[in-house]
Design an enzyme around this catalytic site. Sequence first.
Site, mmCIF file in Angstrom:
data_model
loop_
_atom_site.group_PDB
_atom_site.id
_atom_site.type_symbol
_atom_site.label_atom_id
_atom_site.label_comp_id
_atom_site.label_asym_id
_atom_site.label_seq_id
_atom_site.Cartn_x
_atom_site.Cartn_y
_atom_site.Cartn_z
ATOM 1 N N GLU A 91 -15.897 -5.240 -42.646
ATOM 2 C CA GLU A 91 -15.206 -4.428 -42.655
ATOM 3 C C GLU A 91 -14.323 -5.318 -43.713
ATOM 4 O O GLU A 91 -13.854 -6.160 -43.849
ATOM 5 C CB GLU A 91 -14.266 -4.609 -41.292
ATOM 6 C CG GLU A 91 -15.222 -3.914 -40.642
ATOM 7 C CD GLU A 91 -14.369 -4.191 -39.227
ATOM 8 O OE1 GLU A 91 -15.518 -3.785 -37.594
ATOM 9 O OE2 GLU A 91 -13.697 -4.264 -39.262
ATOM 10 N N CYS A 416 -10.783 -7.497 -35.943
ATOM 11 C CA CYS A 416 -11.996 -7.927 -37.042
ATOM 12 C C CYS A 416 -12.757 -7.589 -36.388
ATOM 13 O O CYS A 416 -12.811 -7.221 -34.931
ATOM 14 C CB CYS A 416 -11.108 -8.891 -37.358
ATOM 15 S SG CYS A 416 -11.665 -10.482 -36.509
HETATM 16 N N1 SAH Z 1 -12.448 -16.254 -38.344
HETATM 17 C C1 SAH Z 1 -11.310 -16.224 -38.804
HETATM 18 C C2 SAH Z 1 -10.871 -14.976 -39.401
HETATM 19 C C3 SAH Z 1 -11.414 -14.061 -39.298
HETATM 20 S S1 SAH Z 1 -10.556 -13.678 -37.253
HETATM 21 C C4 SAH Z 1 -9.785 -16.914 -38.014
HETATM 22 O O1 SAH Z 1 -10.792 -16.926 -36.742
HETATM 23 O O2 SAH Z 1 -9.608 -16.985 -38.194
HETATM 24 C C5 SAH Z 1 -8.916 -13.026 -37.906
HETATM 25 C C6 SAH Z 1 -8.177 -12.769 -36.565
HETATM 26 O O3 SAH Z 1 -8.230 -11.871 -36.314
HETATM 27 C C7 SAH Z 1 -7.334 -13.909 -35.239
HETATM 28 O O4 SAH Z 1 -7.073 -14.733 -35.847
HETATM 29 C C8 SAH Z 1 -7.567 -13.165 -34.725
HETATM 30 O O5 SAH Z 1 -5.893 -13.450 -34.733
HETATM 31 C C9 SAH Z 1 -7.247 -11.240 -35.109
HETATM 32 N N2 SAH Z 1 -8.253 -11.323 -33.941
HETATM 33 C C10 SAH Z 1 -10.099 -10.766 -33.698
HETATM 34 N N3 SAH Z 1 -9.679 -10.170 -32.071
HETATM 35 C C11 SAH Z 1 -8.847 -9.819 -31.891
HETATM 36 C C12 SAH Z 1 -8.600 -9.126 -31.046
HETATM 37 N N4 SAH Z 1 -9.246 -8.039 -30.538
HETATM 38 N N5 SAH Z 1 -6.954 -8.742 -30.556
HETATM 39 C C13 SAH Z 1 -6.116 -8.797 -32.027
HETATM 40 N N6 SAH Z 1 -6.380 -9.704 -32.804
HETATM 41 C C14 SAH Z 1 -7.595 -9.992 -33.012
HETATM 42 FE FE1 SF4 Z 2 -15.005 -15.492 -36.057
HETATM 43 FE FE2 SF4 Z 2 -13.398 -16.234 -33.386
HETATM 44 FE FE3 SF4 Z 2 -12.021 -15.473 -36.067
HETATM 45 FE FE4 SF4 Z 2 -14.222 -14.030 -33.911
HETATM 46 S S1 SF4 Z 2 -11.831 -15.104 -34.345
HETATM 47 S S2 SF4 Z 2 -14.186 -13.873 -36.933
HETATM 48 S S3 SF4 Z 2 -14.995 -14.992 -33.166
HETATM 49 S S4 SF4 Z 2 -13.414 -17.649 -35.428
#
Ligand code: SAH
Ligand code: SF4
Length: 433
Positions: A91, A416
């Site tokens: 995505e 994400c």
């Molecule tokens: N792996 C990296 C980058 C991808 S995830 C990391 O973890 O930083 C990036 C961001 O997506 C996470 O910090 C979180 O803030 C957000 N994220 C993931 N799942 C989420 C959810 N269900 N609701 C809100 N933000 C979410």
């Molecule tokens: Fe991976 Fe955690 Fe980032 Fe989701 S929030 S993409 S599981 S590192």
Amino acid sequence: MKPDLRSLRREELQAQFAQWNEPAYRVDQLLRWLYPLRVTAWDQMTNLPKPLRARLAEHYSLHCLELARLQGAEASTQKFLWRLSDHALIESVLIPANPALYGEASDRNTLCVSTQVGCAYGCKFCASGLDGYQRNLEPYEIVEQVLAVERGRAGQRSEVRSQRSEVGSQRSEVGSQRSEVGSQRSEVGGQRAEVRGQKPEVGGQRSEAVDQASDIRHPVSDVRPPSSVLRLVDNLVIMGMGEPLANYDHLLKALTILNAPWGGAIGARKITISTSGLVPQIRRLADEPFQFSLAISLHGATDEVRSRLMPVNRKYPLSDLVLACEYYRATKGRLLTFEYILIAGVNDGLDQAKALAPLARRLNAKVNLIPYNRVEGLRWERPDNATQEAFLAALERQEVKATLRREKGHDIDAACGQLRLKTERELTAIIPP
Ligand code: SAH
Ligand code: SF4
């Protein structure tokens, strides 16, 4: 498998062309087709001799991302679901700047890109990790997310131009590029894209937004240099699916290409890498010659709470993470951001705000509070507005710079991994394994 041309830096192309006894200026001609003009086929590179094009095609690929699904209209957040050449799904999310309170809407656009298919880090709240990790993205698959989105928008704009001014005969390079992929049509609002062309690319997508002629900021014209016509993304956040620092080499290569003046030309300071906290890689990144911004997904201000949400915290606890962040800040002189999702009853208590404040002050980090986005199949919920505001106020009282995203992301599965997960589940429901 042939390497893709968009996985190569300029020096690597120069070495290849030197080996083929091609004049050096041909590399710059090629780069112009690849990046400012974003072409998708060898025969569009009209100023390269045919034998050279044939040789390039023999040794390299030029894969384009296939748009599998598009959600959202042009003026709002748009989510792109891409199908890769091995049919894996990833995505990207395009976020237009919030309209200014007064006057013109700002023209900054932020694109959020993925770096892996799935994620191995298994944070308990996140959709990306739910089905585990499949593979790292190749550098060109990261670069192509930017190019494909820009190509699509340029296609829409050139279409509006030709509708408005009826100058069909004065097609620019971009305009004629578009016409080759014009058979594809994708619908907004979460409908599956209907791809009719042989070579489905986002280039020919239409949406209702095409009718909004007032939205043309850079009408395509033959007199403007194409590079100033097509640039759309001016902020890049590496916050999509996957843990970017776990795909370190490919990420760095892709960002080198996206940052280079001959490539994506996006300033390093406009590129933010988000990580769940891989300590050795944060230190390694600090030693690179780039001024990237760094965001840390914190989500818990004590080891007890953070480890409950993010298994990576057991390997790299807060004390190690903070030292690596200090090193990054000291080496780069860049501001850090803490991402902090607010999850009801888990990390939204004032005890966490109290523990978070000294960490943020110590690193001079800005805290981004993000109300949790529900993920189907997970039990977590976002706290009510009063709890969110109380958490923000507690940080502000402790002199921490913080923002609370009062977002509408829910409706397009903005966090994400959610669109991919939903699509894969729908597909499995239709096509049994
Ligand atoms: N792996 C990296 C980058 C991808 S995830 C990391 O973890 O930083 C990036 C961001 O997506 C996470 O910090 C979180 O803030 C957000 N994220 C993931 N799942 C989420 C959810 N269900 N609701 C809100 N933000 C979410
Ligand atoms: Fe991976 Fe955690 Fe980032 Fe989701 S929030 S993409 S599981 S590192």
